[in-house]
Write an enzyme that holds these catalytic residues in place. Structure first.
Site, PDB file in Angstrom:
ATOM      1  N   SER A 117     -14.899  -4.947   3.608  1.00 32.98           N
ATOM      2  CA  SER A 117     -15.259  -4.373   2.292  1.00 32.98           C
ATOM      3  C   SER A 117     -14.939  -5.377   1.249  1.00 32.98           C
ATOM      4  O   SER A 117     -15.421  -5.164   0.015  1.00 32.98           O
ATOM      5  CB  SER A 117     -14.458  -2.865   2.328  1.00 32.98           C
ATOM      6  OG  SER A 117     -13.222  -3.214   2.768  1.00 32.98           O
ATOM      7  N   GLY A 118     -13.797  -6.248   1.179  1.00 30.92           N
ATOM      8  CA  GLY A 118     -13.524  -7.126   0.289  1.00 30.92           C
ATOM      9  C   GLY A 118     -12.996  -6.583  -0.964  1.00 30.92           C
ATOM     10  O   GLY A 118     -13.295  -7.300  -2.079  1.00 30.92           O
ATOM     11  N   GLY A 119     -12.553  -5.347  -0.899  1.00 34.10           N
ATOM     12  CA  GLY A 119     -12.219  -5.095  -2.465  1.00 34.10           C
ATOM     13  C   GLY A 119     -13.433  -4.124  -3.179  1.00 34.10           C
ATOM     14  O   GLY A 119     -13.068  -3.577  -4.380  1.00 34.10           O
TER      15      GLY A 119
ATOM     16  N   LYS B 124     -17.449 -11.532  11.244  1.00 35.30           N
ATOM     17  CA  LYS B 124     -17.272 -10.633  10.136  1.00 35.30           C
ATOM     18  C   LYS B 124     -17.384 -11.049   8.883  1.00 35.30           C
ATOM     19  O   LYS B 124     -16.765 -12.299   8.424  1.00 35.30           O
ATOM     20  CB  LYS B 124     -15.653 -10.052  10.279  1.00 35.30           C
ATOM     21  CG  LYS B 124     -15.137  -9.108   9.107  1.00 35.30           C
ATOM     22  CD  LYS B 124     -13.959  -8.652   9.593  1.00 35.30           C
ATOM     23  CE  LYS B 124     -13.366  -7.650   8.615  1.00 35.30           C
ATOM     24  NZ  LYS B 124     -12.299  -6.973   8.901  1.00 35.30           N
TER      25      LYS B 124
ATOM     26  N   ARG C 163      -9.338  -1.035   3.699  1.00 33.42           N
ATOM     27  CA  ARG C 163      -9.328  -0.166   2.456  1.00 33.42           C
ATOM     28  C   ARG C 163     -10.336   0.918   2.408  1.00 33.42           C
ATOM     29  O   ARG C 163     -10.060   1.731   1.946  1.00 33.42           O
ATOM     30  CB  ARG C 163      -8.854  -0.953   1.435  1.00 33.42           C
ATOM     31  CG  ARG C 163      -7.454  -1.521   1.044  1.00 33.42           C
ATOM     32  CD  ARG C 163      -7.266  -2.334  -0.161  1.00 33.42           C
ATOM     33  NE  ARG C 163      -8.147  -3.643   0.018  1.00 33.42           N
ATOM     34  CZ  ARG C 163      -8.116  -4.700  -0.683  1.00 33.42           C
ATOM     35  NH1 ARG C 163      -7.368  -4.386  -2.046  1.00 33.42           N
ATOM     36  NH2 ARG C 163      -8.587  -5.925  -0.317  1.00 33.42           N
TER      37      ARG C 163
ATOM     38  N   GLU D 164     -13.871 -14.518  10.762  1.00 31.10           N
ATOM     39  CA  GLU D 164     -14.143 -13.899   9.566  1.00 31.10           C
ATOM     40  C   GLU D 164     -13.749 -15.057   8.328  1.00 31.10           C
ATOM     41  O   GLU D 164     -12.862 -15.243   7.934  1.00 31.10           O
ATOM     42  CB  GLU D 164     -13.043 -13.069   9.195  1.00 31.10           C
ATOM     43  CG  GLU D 164     -13.068 -12.213   7.872  1.00 31.10           C
ATOM     44  CD  GLU D 164     -12.075 -11.214   7.573  1.00 31.10           C
ATOM     45  OE1 GLU D 164     -11.810 -10.472   6.449  1.00 31.10           O
ATOM     46  OE2 GLU D 164     -11.348 -10.942   8.484  1.00 31.10           O
TER      47      GLU D 164
ATOM     48  N   ARG E 231       0.857  -1.141   0.047  1.00 32.69           N
ATOM     49  CA  ARG E 231       0.043  -0.103   0.230  1.00 32.69           C
ATOM     50  C   ARG E 231       0.903   1.241  -0.040  1.00 32.69           C
ATOM     51  O   ARG E 231       0.508   2.224  -0.698  1.00 32.69           O
ATOM     52  CB  ARG E 231      -0.878   0.052   1.218  1.00 32.69           C
ATOM     53  CG  ARG E 231      -1.759  -1.247   1.340  1.00 32.69           C
ATOM     54  CD  ARG E 231      -3.030  -1.048   0.989  1.00 32.69           C
ATOM     55  NE  ARG E 231      -3.848  -2.314   0.994  1.00 32.69           N
ATOM     56  CZ  ARG E 231      -4.506  -2.852   2.083  1.00 32.69           C
ATOM     57  NH1 ARG E 231      -4.684  -1.627   3.246  1.00 32.69           N
ATOM     58  NH2 ARG E 231      -5.314  -4.028   2.116  1.00 32.69           N
TER      59      ARG E 231
END
Length: 336
Positions: free
Chosen positions: A261-263, A219, A292, A177, A33
């Site tokens: 959010s998973g992308g 999650k 993110r 998760e 990142r």
């Protein structure tokens, strides 16, 4: 810790209008990142960036907890206050990522299993002493030709359940998760079927391992179209499909569900959460645990001038927290 205390912590994690910020990227992941925005991946820069996020003014108005990486839990603010102590003073629960990442599942090409159970009891005991009050373990489920297999789903569900039992033994609320990845060209119906199978297996495993659901947080990934699918479901279909899947698999006694959010894009993740809460009331609070989707815009701005844009970047973090807090109430009005 008693079940009452675990339940109290779990309920605080999904307090009305509040969610979790995930800042638990490993050193390698945050390095990617940072590289994308031209920041050196040094210990000092990682500490400064995490301080930017955690000391955002009024963050606790919309954030109930933060998932940290091992390094971050051991770090302090520039003023010398341990992050966990600072967070607790602000009313933000410190959490900790405890899995050791994924590895190929032997005998099952294209599938993964999460490792990290070895030595976990001792690590959890230390993390509690350092101030953590909840933990997170992520399993990864791929959708593809003839996958996921039942073996992959069951192996990851078993690991999640063992981790959860160890957490509760040490007084930590387990966040489980099981992420069904968006990667692929599958349609939303396929995602629904896989997510349903994964959640059924997970809660069966939690029951078998005597995990107290009153002190557990799920999650979850949303039921969405694969990112390469020709047909992309809209926010209403995502909300309806996700809720139907959850209602058919998740016991009502669970204190709450937070979504990854998973992308997804920042606004998509917020819109989907808002749509689900507008369809309520639901059996459990539905909130967020975004990484993110909470950070990217702030990181990009901060990277341009780490000193001059520090406060401006915090303003972005607060705005994202506020928007998602409103979505957790079904009161988001859309992007400005």
């Amino acid at each position: 810790m008693s079940i009452e205390q675990l339940a109290e912590t779990a309920q605080a994690m999904v307090a009305p209008g509040k969610g979790i910020i995930a800042i638990d990227e490993s050193t390698a992941t945050i390095g990617k990142r940072f590289a994308a925005v031209g920041i050196e991946n040094s210990e000092g820069n990682r500490r400064a960036y995490r301080e930017l996020l955690l000391t955002t003014p009024k963050l606790s108005s919309h954030i109930s907890g933060a998932i940290l990486y091992d390094e971050t839990l051991r770090q302090s603010t520039q003023a010398g206050v341990p992050f966990a102590k600072y967070m607790a003073e602000q009313g933000i629960l410190p959490g900790i990522k405890v899995d050791k990442g994924t590895t190929p599942l032997a005998g099952f090409p294209g599938e993964l299993v999460t490792e990290g159970l070895d030595g976990l009891r001792a690590r959890l005991e230390e993390y509690y002493r350092l101030g953590a009050r909840f933990a997170k373990w992520r399993a990864v489920i791929n959708i593809g030709e003839d996958i996921p297999t039942g073996t992959c789903i069951e192996a990851n569900a078993h690991a999640l359940a063992r981790y959860a039992a160890l957490c509760q033994e040490q007084g930590l609320v387990p966040m489980v998760e099981p992420e069904v990845l968006m990667d692929g060209d599958h349609d939303i119906e396929t995602c629904y079927e896989v997510t349903e199978a994964v959640l059924r297996s997970l809660f069966a495993a939690l029951y078998e391992q005597n995990v107290l659901l009153e002190g557990t947080i799920l999650k979850a990934s949303m039921v969405v179209s694969g990112k390469d699918s020709a047909e992309q479901a809209d926010a209403q279909e995502v909300a309806e499909s996700t809720l139907m899947c959850l209602k058919s698999t998740v016991p009502a006694i669970l204190p709450g569900i937070v979504f990854l959010s998973g992308g997804q894009g920042d606004e998509d993740a917020t819109a989907h959460l808002d749509a689900m809460n507008r369809l309520g009331p639901n059996p459990w609070p539905l909130s967020f645990s975004y990484g993110r989707a909470m950070q990217q815009a702030a990181l990009t701005l901060w990277a341009r001038d780490t000193a001059g844009n520090f406060r401006k970047a915090q303003d972005i973090v607060f705005a994202r927290a506020r928007d998602n807090g409103l979505a957790a109430l079904g009161q988001w009005q859309g992007a400005d």
